[in-house]
Motif scaffolding. Structure first.
Motif, PDB file in Angstrom:
ATOM      1  N   TYR A   1       0.850  -1.202   0.000  1.00 26.92           N
ATOM      2  CA  TYR A   1       0.000   0.000   0.000  1.00 26.92           C
ATOM      3  C   TYR A   1       0.876   1.238   0.000  1.00 26.92           C
ATOM      4  O   TYR A   1       1.933   1.261   0.626  1.00 26.92           O
ATOM      5  CB  TYR A   1      -0.886   0.043   1.254  1.00 26.92           C
TER       6      TYR A   1
ATOM      7  N   TRP B   1      -5.529   5.185  -0.603  1.00 24.74           N
ATOM      8  CA  TRP B   1      -4.260   4.449  -0.535  1.00 24.74           C
ATOM      9  C   TRP B   1      -4.172   3.568  -1.770  1.00 24.74           C
ATOM     10  O   TRP B   1      -5.137   2.847  -2.097  1.00 24.74           O
ATOM     11  CB  TRP B   1      -4.211   3.529   0.692  1.00 24.74           C
TER      12      TRP B   1
ATOM     13  N   ARG C   1       0.648   5.493   0.736  1.00 27.59           N
ATOM     14  CA  ARG C   1      -0.083   6.691   1.123  1.00 27.59           C
ATOM     15  C   ARG C   1       0.904   7.855   1.213  1.00 27.59           C
ATOM     16  O   ARG C   1       2.116   7.643   1.323  1.00 27.59           O
ATOM     17  CB  ARG C   1      -0.849   6.505   2.446  1.00 27.59           C
TER      18      ARG C   1
END
Ligand code: MTE
Length: 396
Positions: free
Chosen positions: A361, A388, A363
């Motif tokens: 992921y 995300w 972000r």
């Protein structure tokens, strides 16, 4: 490949075409023979539609350089590229101005030339991720509807100063020379920006009238001979094949400002009216390598990608993080390459994965307070997906 390329595109494909007065440097349409054989205009893209042309690059290619080569720069067009006779070409500036203007390209080039590097991104970038909840229409973009280029041209503010903007001016409309088939008839692509943005001058003008991209004349796909580039705004406000500028006390009535490019739950008149046009883009980003579903051995894996900070003046990427455990813990990524206002930031990370790792992921946050959220509410047109970024991988 579509069979219905217009005549000019075919001639270009066949070896370049002198369009009354301006010779296209064919080299800009793709240097390597492989990409030329794939696409008559030399693009090395995954075409989501070929008529009109809508394509995005492979992400691994996209993040190879901070400046996106033209052949890897996404194309988003609502109609075929218009055929424009450079001798006949005029830009008109009208509406709430003291002195309406009609300018050919020579007259326009009397203005001081300005160069800016800025990222362009489609509001529909990452649209396909909304399909997990419910299918959205439109071009099925993954995360490649973005590119960073050196644009050269003229500050819109300089042109407007020359025309003399009247006191009650509030919006500046742009109209393209393309012809888009809509249920109610044929319309050009258009839109507008607030007068305050239009009048920003200096080194990073609020908007530019651009005739060159990465040091060469614009290609037909990117708006030859003239387009707007509006740093910080969604790509739809950067109108290609620009023919007309109107200064008004109202926003543009063109479909692509008045109706499309809004965040709506339903495509019905109440939602259209309640929702305002999208101008500025929010922070967004993607993991470009490894490939989705890549099989990697447990241990350390190299990850790379891009983050575009929100389109506010001065906004820069602040923090880029990768998670290998679904967002419970986060590891920092390192920025690479250049960092500049209104431009994307490339990055790299080395993270540890285990057989339990199902996905990586991404972000990020920016200095304007922007952040990529864990979830984004579904909207009917699939715009501004910036949750995300999730890259599924398989660890062996
Ligand atoms: N301008 C015209 N005249 N016609 C178009 O279809 N598409 C817009 C914008 N300007 C468009 C246009 C959209 S939605 C985007 S995202 C950008 O152009 C894409 O620019 P590019 O094709 O040069 O990447």
């Amino acid at each position: 490949m579509s069979l219905d390329w217009n005549r000019r595109e075919l001639m270009l494909a066949a070896g370049g075409l002198a369009i009354t007065g301006l010779e296209f440097p064919l080299a800009t349409y793709g240097q390597d023979p492989a990409s030329q054989s794939l696409d008559p205009l030399g693009k090395d893209l995954i075409f989501r539609t070929t008529d009109p042309r809508n394509g995005e690059p492979e992400l691994a290619q996209l993040v190879k350089s901070w400046i996106t080569p033209v052949k890897h720069f996404y194309v988003r067009s609502h109609a075929p590229n218009p055929v424009i006779d450079i001798k006949q070409f005029r830009l008109t500036v009208e509406g709430k101005v003291r002195k309406p203007l009609t300018l050919d390209l020579n007259q326009l080039s009397q203005m001081p030339r300005q160069q800016v590097t800025a990222t362009l991104t489609c509001a529909g970038n990452r649209r396909t991720e909304f399909n997990e909840e419910s299918k959205v229409g439109g071009v099925q973009w993954e995360a490649g509807a973005i590119g960073n280029a050196r644009w050269s041209g003229f500050a819109l503010a300089d042109v407007l100063h020359q025309a003399g903007v009247l006191e009650d001016a509030k919006h500046v409309w742009f109209e393209g020379l393309d012809q888009i088939q809509r249920p109610q008839g044929v319309i050009p692509f258009g839109g507008s920006i607030p007068i305050e943005k239009a009048m920003v001058g200096g080194e990073m003008p609020g908007a530019l009238l651009v005739d060159q991209m990465n040091g060469s004349a614009l290609t037909p796909d990117h708006g030859y001979p003239l387009r707007t580039v509006v740093p910080g705004y969604i790509g739809a406000r950067s109108v290609k094949w620009l023919g007309k500028i109107v200064v008004s006390d109202q926003p543009s009535p063109n479909h692509y400002l008045a109706t499309a490019y809004k965040i709506v739950k339903k495509t019905d008149p109440i939602d259209w009216t309640e929702s305002g046009p999208i101008y500025r883009y929010p922070i967004n980003g993607a993991i470009a390598t490894p490939q989705p579903q890549a099989r990697v051995p447990a241990g350390v894996v190299d990850v790379s990608g891009y983050v575009l900070p929100s389109g506010r003046p001065g906004s820069r990427v602040q923090r880029i993080q990768i998670s290998t455990d679904g967002g419970s813990t986060w590891q920092p990524a390192k920025t690479t390459g250049q960092s500049s206002e209104f431009c994307w930031q490339l990055w790299k990370a080395r993270v540890k994965v285990t057989p339990g790792t199902k996905a990586l992921y991404l972000r990020a946050t920016d200095t304007a307070g922007g952040f990529m959220p864990a979830r984004v509410p579904w909207n009917a047109k699939g715009y501004l997906q910036n949750r995300w970024y999730r890259l599924p991988i398989s660890v062996t």
